[in-house]
Design a protein around this motif. Structure first.
Motif, mmCIF file in Angstrom:
data_model
loop_
_atom_site.group_PDB
_atom_site.id
_atom_site.type_symbol
_atom_site.label_atom_id
_atom_site.label_comp_id
_atom_site.label_asym_id
_atom_site.label_seq_id
_atom_site.Cartn_x
_atom_site.Cartn_y
_atom_site.Cartn_z
ATOM 1 N N ALA A 70 0.845 -1.189 0.000
ATOM 2 C CA ALA A 70 0.000 0.000 0.000
ATOM 3 C C ALA A 70 0.883 1.243 0.000
ATOM 4 C CB ALA A 70 -0.923 0.011 1.211
ATOM 5 N N CYS A 71 0.395 2.289 -0.604
ATOM 6 C CA CYS A 71 1.094 3.576 -0.642
ATOM 7 C C CYS A 71 0.092 4.650 -0.261
ATOM 8 C CB CYS A 71 1.657 3.837 -2.028
ATOM 9 S SG CYS A 71 2.358 5.497 -2.259
ATOM 10 N N GLU A 72 0.246 5.186 0.919
ATOM 11 C CA GLU A 72 -0.664 6.225 1.395
ATOM 12 C C GLU A 72 -0.017 7.591 1.175
ATOM 13 O OE1 GLU A 72 -2.040 5.629 5.356
ATOM 14 O OE2 GLU A 72 -3.340 7.388 5.345
ATOM 15 N N THR A 73 -0.787 8.515 0.628
ATOM 16 C CA THR A 73 -0.238 9.828 0.319
ATOM 17 C C THR A 73 -0.917 10.902 1.157
ATOM 18 O OG1 THR A 73 -1.788 10.438 -1.424
ATOM 19 C CG2 THR A 73 0.068 9.048 -2.049
ATOM 20 N N GLY A 81 2.773 5.347 -9.688
ATOM 21 C CA GLY A 81 3.519 4.187 -10.157
ATOM 22 C C GLY A 81 4.215 3.446 -9.029
ATOM 23 N N TRP A 82 4.545 2.205 -9.312
ATOM 24 C CA TRP A 82 5.382 1.374 -8.442
ATOM 25 C C TRP A 82 6.675 1.056 -9.176
ATOM 26 C CZ3 TRP A 82 4.544 0.438 -3.424
ATOM 27 C CH2 TRP A 82 3.249 0.529 -2.922
ATOM 28 N N GLY A 138 0.327 -10.397 -15.368
ATOM 29 C CA GLY A 138 -0.291 -11.664 -15.008
ATOM 30 C C GLY A 138 -0.104 -12.068 -13.566
ATOM 31 N N ARG A 139 0.793 -11.387 -12.848
ATOM 32 C CA ARG A 139 1.032 -11.732 -11.442
ATOM 33 C C ARG A 139 0.710 -10.573 -10.498
ATOM 34 N NH1 ARG A 139 6.144 -12.875 -9.694
ATOM 35 N NH2 ARG A 139 7.075 -11.408 -11.194
ATOM 36 N N PHE A 140 0.967 -9.357 -10.939
ATOM 37 C CA PHE A 140 0.762 -8.167 -10.104
ATOM 38 C C PHE A 140 -0.448 -7.382 -10.605
ATOM 39 C CE2 PHE A 140 5.581 -7.576 -8.996
ATOM 40 C CZ PHE A 140 5.607 -8.878 -8.489
ATOM 41 N N THR A 141 -1.141 -6.739 -9.668
ATOM 42 C CA THR A 141 -2.259 -5.883 -10.015
ATOM 43 C C THR A 141 -2.148 -4.566 -9.260
ATOM 44 O OG1 THR A 141 -3.709 -7.794 -10.356
ATOM 45 C CG2 THR A 141 -4.759 -5.650 -10.099
ATOM 46 N N ILE A 142 -2.138 -3.475 -10.008
ATOM 47 C CA ILE A 142 -2.095 -2.144 -9.405
ATOM 48 C C ILE A 142 -3.515 -1.595 -9.322
ATOM 49 C CG2 ILE A 142 -1.722 -0.969 -11.621
ATOM 50 C CD1 ILE A 142 0.122 0.994 -10.132
ATOM 51 N N SER A 143 -3.804 -0.895 -8.248
ATOM 52 C CA SER A 143 -5.120 -0.292 -8.074
ATOM 53 C C SER A 143 -4.985 0.933 -7.180
ATOM 54 C CB SER A 143 -6.108 -1.288 -7.469
ATOM 55 O OG SER A 143 -5.684 -1.698 -6.178
ATOM 56 N N ASP A 155 -7.448 3.778 -4.531
ATOM 57 C CA ASP A 155 -8.693 4.204 -3.908
ATOM 58 C C ASP A 155 -8.550 5.701 -3.648
ATOM 59 O OD1 ASP A 155 -10.850 4.824 -2.274
ATOM 60 O OD2 ASP A 155 -10.749 2.957 -1.159
ATOM 61 N N ASN A 156 -9.112 6.502 -4.514
ATOM 62 C CA ASN A 156 -8.927 7.950 -4.397
ATOM 63 C C ASN A 156 -9.592 8.520 -3.150
ATOM 64 O OD1 ASN A 156 -7.373 8.005 -6.672
ATOM 65 N ND2 ASN A 156 -8.970 8.814 -8.015
ATOM 66 N N ALA A 157 -10.604 7.864 -2.646
ATOM 67 C CA ALA A 157 -11.257 8.327 -1.424
ATOM 68 C C ALA A 157 -10.345 8.152 -0.212
ATOM 69 C CB ALA A 157 -12.563 7.579 -1.205
ATOM 70 N N LYS A 158 -9.414 7.209 -0.308
ATOM 71 C CA LYS A 158 -8.494 6.932 0.805
ATOM 72 C C LYS A 158 -7.089 7.451 0.535
ATOM 73 C CE LYS A 158 -10.906 2.774 2.407
ATOM 74 N NZ LYS A 158 -10.785 1.317 2.708
ATOM 75 N N ASN A 159 -6.896 8.124 -0.606
ATOM 76 C CA ASN A 159 -5.559 8.624 -0.971
ATOM 77 C C ASN A 159 -4.519 7.512 -0.947
ATOM 78 O OD1 ASN A 159 -6.637 11.181 -1.173
ATOM 79 N ND2 ASN A 159 -5.930 11.847 0.835
ATOM 80 N N THR A 160 -4.890 6.349 -1.417
ATOM 81 C CA THR A 160 -4.022 5.186 -1.300
ATOM 82 C C THR A 160 -3.978 4.399 -2.605
ATOM 83 O OG1 THR A 160 -4.510 5.017 1.075
ATOM 84 C CG2 THR A 160 -3.557 3.084 0.021
ATOM 85 N N MET A 161 -2.786 3.934 -2.921
ATOM 86 C CA MET A 161 -2.565 3.068 -4.071
ATOM 87 C C MET A 161 -2.092 1.706 -3.557
ATOM 88 S SD MET A 161 0.153 3.574 -7.211
ATOM 89 C CE MET A 161 1.570 3.648 -6.124
ATOM 90 N N TYR A 162 -2.382 0.664 -4.334
ATOM 91 C CA TYR A 162 -2.037 -0.694 -3.914
ATOM 92 C C TYR A 162 -1.283 -1.430 -5.022
ATOM 93 C CZ TYR A 162 -5.751 0.422 -0.598
ATOM 94 O OH TYR A 162 -6.533 1.039 0.350
#
Length: 125
Positions: free
Chosen positions: A21-24, A35-36, A66-71, A73-80
């Motif tokens: 997780a990446c919280e901003t 990006g990651w 095929g193995r990693f998924t980026i997503s 949640d703008n409401a939480k200011n967080t990327m996964y």
């Protein structure tokens, strides 16, 4: 001042999964592509995945497809980053980054203005 904080790294066996997780804070997260990237010892920082401001567009390195998924949640200011089927070669420090000034996703480190401190991912064989 924009700040990015990664979490979720750790030690996992090959074939296992981790969710980073990446919280901003300090900026309007929902406006910018994210990006990651990862960096293994003695190697250059490399692109892993990127996502547009809306989440509607994503891009992956061949090693992640095929193995990693980026997503995000703008409401939480967080990327996964959901990482499945992990391999020893995925071992690295993983960094999240935020673009500024341009709307599109990018795989180039020079296109990102803000970076987190990184989280260690270690995959044992």
């Amino acid at each position: 001042q924009v700040q990015l904080v990664e979490s979720g790294g750790g030690l996992v066996q090959a074939g296992g999964s981790l969710r980073l997780a990446c919280e901003t804070s300090g900026g309007d997260f929902r406006l910018y592509p994210m990006g990651w990237f990862r960096q293994a010892p003695g190697q250059e920082r490399e692109f892993v995945a990127a996502i547009s401001w809306s989440g509607g567009s994503t891009g992956y390195a061949d090693s992640a497809k095929g193995r990693f998924t980026i997503s995000r949640d703008n409401a939480k200011n967080t990327m996964y980053l959901q990482m499945n089927s992990l391999k020893p070669e995925d071992t690295a420090v993983y960094y999240c980054a935020q673009r500024s000034g341009r709307p599109g996703i990018s795989r180039f480190t020079s296109d990102y203005a803000y970076w987190g401190q990184g989280t260690q991912v270690t995959v044992s064989s």
